[in-house]
Design a protein around this motif. Structure first.
Motif, PDB file in Angstrom:
ATOM      1  N   SER A  73       0.842  -1.201   0.000  1.00  0.00           N
ATOM      2  CA  SER A  73       0.000   0.000   0.000  1.00  0.00           C
ATOM      3  C   SER A  73       0.883   1.259   0.000  1.00  0.00           C
ATOM      4  O   SER A  73       2.038   1.228   0.429  1.00  0.00           O
ATOM      5  N   GLU A  74       0.294   2.351  -0.460  1.00  0.00           N
ATOM      6  CA  GLU A  74       1.043   3.608  -0.531  1.00  0.00           C
ATOM      7  C   GLU A  74       1.460   4.077   0.859  1.00  0.00           C
ATOM      8  O   GLU A  74       2.558   4.585   1.051  1.00  0.00           O
ATOM      9  N   LYS A  75       0.603   3.867   1.845  1.00  0.00           N
ATOM     10  CA  LYS A  75       0.903   4.258   3.219  1.00  0.00           C
ATOM     11  C   LYS A  75       2.098   3.456   3.748  1.00  0.00           C
ATOM     12  O   LYS A  75       3.027   4.031   4.337  1.00  0.00           O
ATOM     13  N   ASP A  76       2.081   2.128   3.540  1.00  0.00           N
ATOM     14  CA  ASP A  76       3.203   1.295   3.981  1.00  0.00           C
ATOM     15  C   ASP A  76       4.477   1.643   3.221  1.00  0.00           C
ATOM     16  O   ASP A  76       5.571   1.652   3.793  1.00  0.00           O
ATOM     17  N   ASP A  96       5.332   4.590   1.945  1.00  0.00           N
ATOM     18  CA  ASP A  96       5.870   5.852   2.462  1.00  0.00           C
ATOM     19  C   ASP A  96       6.479   5.682   3.850  1.00  0.00           C
ATOM     20  O   ASP A  96       7.492   6.306   4.163  1.00  0.00           O
ATOM     21  N   LEU A  97       5.877   4.837   4.670  1.00  0.00           N
ATOM     22  CA  LEU A  97       6.338   4.665   6.036  1.00  0.00           C
ATOM     23  C   LEU A  97       7.572   3.770   6.143  1.00  0.00           C
ATOM     24  O   LEU A  97       8.507   4.079   6.879  1.00  0.00           O
ATOM     25  N   TRP A  98       7.593   2.648   5.390  1.00  0.00           N
ATOM     26  CA  TRP A  98       8.641   1.649   5.584  1.00  0.00           C
ATOM     27  C   TRP A  98       9.676   1.575   4.464  1.00  0.00           C
ATOM     28  O   TRP A  98      10.856   1.350   4.732  1.00  0.00           O
ATOM     29  N   ARG A 136      10.202   3.933   1.665  1.00  0.00           N
ATOM     30  CA  ARG A 136      10.819   5.182   1.227  1.00  0.00           C
ATOM     31  C   ARG A 136      12.051   5.569   2.059  1.00  0.00           C
ATOM     32  O   ARG A 136      13.040   6.045   1.492  1.00  0.00           O
TER      33      ARG A 136
END
Length: 177
Positions: free
Chosen positions: A5-8, A10-12, A14
């Motif tokens: 997912s985009e959230k994961d 960005d969080l993990w 990136r």
């Protein structure tokens, strides 16, 4: 191929810094916890994506980027300290002789009431041109403070300031301590 997912992402993913080394692609995570989480949850997805890109040798590390930033910060701090020390030396040299002596007395570890004798020795050495500049004197005092002789018996063997000045320890700076 597993979707992240985009959230994961960005969080993990990136924050991971990728660097090519002799051993393969190094994936540097910000810390060990992030590295463990990424390996546990996204290792297969990363492996598949890298295989698709033609990269088979890769490994995870943590903190390399932080180490580089810390080394850069330390280098900047050392440069700033050197600049400050240079400015401090200029300021100390511009002080009148009495104030230079006061700085020496304040940094000297053995406090006595016999500063009059020390002032006479300081002034006499200065008149004769045998006294190094104040910055060198302060540096010599700092070195002596860490010596075994001055630390033995809780500083019992530290000479009085006037005796230390009279003995002219800066003349023996070339010898091994």
């Amino acid at each position: 191929m597993q979707q992240i997912s985009e959230k994961d992402f960005d969080l993990w993913i990136r924050p991971i810094n990728a660097m090519e080394t002799e051993k393969g692609l190094q994936l540097d995570c910000p810390d060990r916890y992030a590295m463990a989480w990424v390996q546990e949850h996204f290792n297969n997805a990363i492996s598949d994506a890298l295989k698709h890109a033609g990269i088979t040798d890769f490994f995870f590390t943590f903190g390399e980027q932080a180490k580089e930033l810390q080394e850069k910060k330390n280098k900047e701090l050392r440069a700033e300290a050197a600049k400050n020390a240079e400015c401090q030396a200029k300021v100390l040299q511009s002080l009148p002789m009495k104030e230079q002596f006061a700085v020496l007395v304040s940094t000297y570890p053995r406090k006595t009431s016999g500063n009059w004798f020390a002032w006479r020795a300081f002034r006499r050495l200065h008149r004769r041109g045998e006294l190094p500049d104040i910055q060198q004197l302060l540096q010599l005092v700092q070195e002596e403070k860490s010596s075994e002789d001055w630390q033995r018996d809780a500083g019992r063997w530290i000479p009085c300031l006037h005796k230390w000045l009279r003995n002219k320890p800066w003349w023996s700076c070339g010898k091994e301590r």
